[in-house]
Write an enzyme that holds these catalytic residues in place. Structure first.
Site, PDB file in Angstrom:
ATOM      1  N   LYS A 181       5.653   4.728   8.623  1.00  0.00           N
ATOM      2  CA  LYS A 181       5.119   3.510   9.171  1.00  0.00           C
ATOM      3  C   LYS A 181       3.884   3.053   8.420  1.00  0.00           C
ATOM      4  CE  LYS A 181       5.704   5.985  13.093  1.00  0.00           C
ATOM      5  NZ  LYS A 181       5.316   6.550  14.400  1.00  0.00           N
ATOM      6  N   ASP A 241      -0.507  11.574  -1.615  1.00  0.00           N
ATOM      7  CA  ASP A 241      -1.387  12.737  -1.481  1.00  0.00           C
ATOM      8  C   ASP A 241      -0.893  13.830  -2.426  1.00  0.00           C
ATOM      9  OD1 ASP A 241      -2.939  14.845  -0.693  1.00  0.00           O
ATOM     10  OD2 ASP A 241      -2.307  14.865   1.394  1.00  0.00           O
ATOM     11  N   LYS A 259      -4.563  10.346  -4.043  1.00  0.00           N
ATOM     12  CA  LYS A 259      -5.467  11.503  -4.003  1.00  0.00           C
ATOM     13  C   LYS A 259      -5.262  12.375  -5.243  1.00  0.00           C
ATOM     14  CE  LYS A 259      -6.018  11.928   0.983  1.00  0.00           C
ATOM     15  NZ  LYS A 259      -5.822  12.838   2.140  1.00  0.00           N
ATOM     16  N   PHE A 279      -9.441  13.123   4.185  1.00  0.00           N
ATOM     17  CA  PHE A 279      -8.465  12.507   5.075  1.00  0.00           C
ATOM     18  C   PHE A 279      -8.973  11.157   5.535  1.00  0.00           C
ATOM     19  CE2 PHE A 279      -5.801  11.812   8.777  1.00  0.00           C
ATOM     20  CZ  PHE A 279      -4.567  12.189   8.270  1.00  0.00           C
ATOM     21  N   ASP A 292      -2.749   6.829   9.561  1.00  0.00           N
ATOM     22  CA  ASP A 292      -3.008   7.309  10.919  1.00  0.00           C
ATOM     23  C   ASP A 292      -3.568   8.721  10.960  1.00  0.00           C
ATOM     24  OD1 ASP A 292      -0.417   8.492  10.093  1.00  0.00           O
ATOM     25  OD2 ASP A 292      -0.419   9.288  12.135  1.00  0.00           O
ATOM     26  N   ARG A 308      -4.084   3.285  12.890  1.00  0.00           N
ATOM     27  CA  ARG A 308      -3.358   2.457  11.920  1.00  0.00           C
ATOM     28  C   ARG A 308      -3.834   1.007  11.966  1.00  0.00           C
ATOM     29  NH1 ARG A 308       1.140   5.422  10.134  1.00  0.00           N
ATOM     30  NH2 ARG A 308       2.167   6.730  11.686  1.00  0.00           N
TER      31      ARG A 308
HETATM   32  P1  IMP Z   1       2.404  13.406   0.263  1.00  0.00           P
HETATM   33  O1  IMP Z   1       3.864  13.749   0.363  1.00  0.00           O
HETATM   34  O2  IMP Z   1       1.544  14.634   0.311  1.00  0.00           O
HETATM   35  O3  IMP Z   1       2.099  12.543  -0.935  1.00  0.00           O
HETATM   36  O4  IMP Z   1       1.992  12.637   1.573  1.00  0.00           O
HETATM   37  C1  IMP Z   1       2.535  11.416   1.871  1.00  0.00           C
HETATM   38  C2  IMP Z   1       2.195  10.922   3.260  1.00  0.00           C
HETATM   39  O5  IMP Z   1       1.250  11.737   3.951  1.00  0.00           O
HETATM   40  C3  IMP Z   1       1.535   9.573   3.187  1.00  0.00           C
HETATM   41  O6  IMP Z   1       2.493   8.537   3.012  1.00  0.00           O
HETATM   42  C4  IMP Z   1       0.824   9.511   4.509  1.00  0.00           C
HETATM   43  O7  IMP Z   1       1.701   9.096   5.524  1.00  0.00           O
HETATM   44  C5  IMP Z   1       0.397  10.950   4.738  1.00  0.00           C
HETATM   45  N1  IMP Z   1      -1.024  11.146   4.319  1.00  0.00           N
HETATM   46  C6  IMP Z   1      -1.472  11.768   3.222  1.00  0.00           C
HETATM   47  N2  IMP Z   1      -2.825  11.750   3.153  1.00  0.00           N
HETATM   48  C7  IMP Z   1      -3.234  11.063   4.248  1.00  0.00           C
HETATM   49  C8  IMP Z   1      -4.542  10.670   4.746  1.00  0.00           C
HETATM   50  O8  IMP Z   1      -5.606  10.937   4.173  1.00  0.00           O
HETATM   51  N3  IMP Z   1      -4.540   9.985   5.928  1.00  0.00           N
HETATM   52  C9  IMP Z   1      -3.404   9.648   6.596  1.00  0.00           C
HETATM   53  N4  IMP Z   1      -2.180   9.980   6.162  1.00  0.00           N
HETATM   54  C10 IMP Z   1      -2.085  10.692   5.002  1.00  0.00           C
END
Ligand code: IMP
Ligand code: MG
Length: 183
Positions: free
Chosen positions: A47, A107, A135, A156, A163, A169
């Site tokens: 979302k 991330d 990140k 974070f 969220d 959000r």
């Molecule tokens: P990844 O697979 O580790 O790249 O994470 C992807 C998803 O994790 C993002 O699309 C977000 O929904 C969530 N996410 C990662 N870091 C954050 C943050 O700092 N705040 C909120 N959601 C996060």
């Protein structure tokens, strides 16, 4: 006890609404140039990408199609589980289409690297990624993110679609949460 105003729990604002809109506009201009003369389908990752999709699409003066996917890679906390599941697939066929996956944050990059290889197997003309935030861990994944709004430190963040346990959000700015929220 919860505070009544969603803004009260922010300890630091990283990007204001105005800065975010200016950055999205900048990304939209680059994308318009790169996809000149080509049909474009933007795919939002639900979302979190709802806000950036809506602002990005409206920043275009060109035609654009929109579709959505929902995947889960996160639990309810702040750590990635590494497990990706499709909760909602695309409505349409992407065969022969230029696909731009739009996300609010990368991330670890696990979600998008899984998603882009999944989409690539469906025979699109191209698949690229646009994200508002990235990140540091993402740079260790073999994943090419063509459009990045800002690189941020490993903190974070919430707001503008991002969220913490489904809240925040709807904040217009992006910032970090006060530690009392996590405890
Ligand atoms: P990844 O697979 O580790 O790249 O994470 C992807 C998803 O994790 C993002 O699309 C977000 O929904 C969530 N996410 C990662 N870091 C954050 C943050 O700092 N705040 C909120 N959601 C996060
Ligand atoms: Mg997301």
């Amino acid at each position: 006890m919860d505070s009544a105003d969603v803004r009260d729990d922010l300890v630091k604002v990283l990007f204001t609404e105005d800065q975010i809109l200016a950055k999205v506009k900048e990304l939209a201009e680059r994308i318009e140039k790169d996809y000149d003369g080509k049909d474009l389908l933007i795919v939002g990752v639900l979302k979190g990408a709802v806000m950036v999709m809506s602002d990005l699409a409206r920043a275009f003066s060109r035609h654009v199609e929109m579709d959505w996917m929902a995947v889960s890679s996160y639990g309810s906390g702040t750590k990635s589980s590494g497990v990706v599941r499709i909760l909602k697939d695309l409505d349409g066929d992407i065969h022969g289409k230029h696909v731009l996956v739009v996300d609010e944050i990368v991330d670890t990059g696990l979600t998008l690297s899984w998603l882009t290889s999944n989409l690539s197997s469906r025979g699109p003309a191209s698949v690229e990624i646009a994200t508002l935030l990235r990140k540091p861990d993402a740079q260790q994944m073999p994943i090419e993110v063509k459009y990045v709004g800002w690189d941020i430190p490993n903190e974070f963040v919430v707001g503008y679609g991002l969220d913490y346990q489904e809240r925040y959000r709807n904040l217009r700015d992006i910032g970090t949460l006060a530690s009392h929220v996590y405890s």
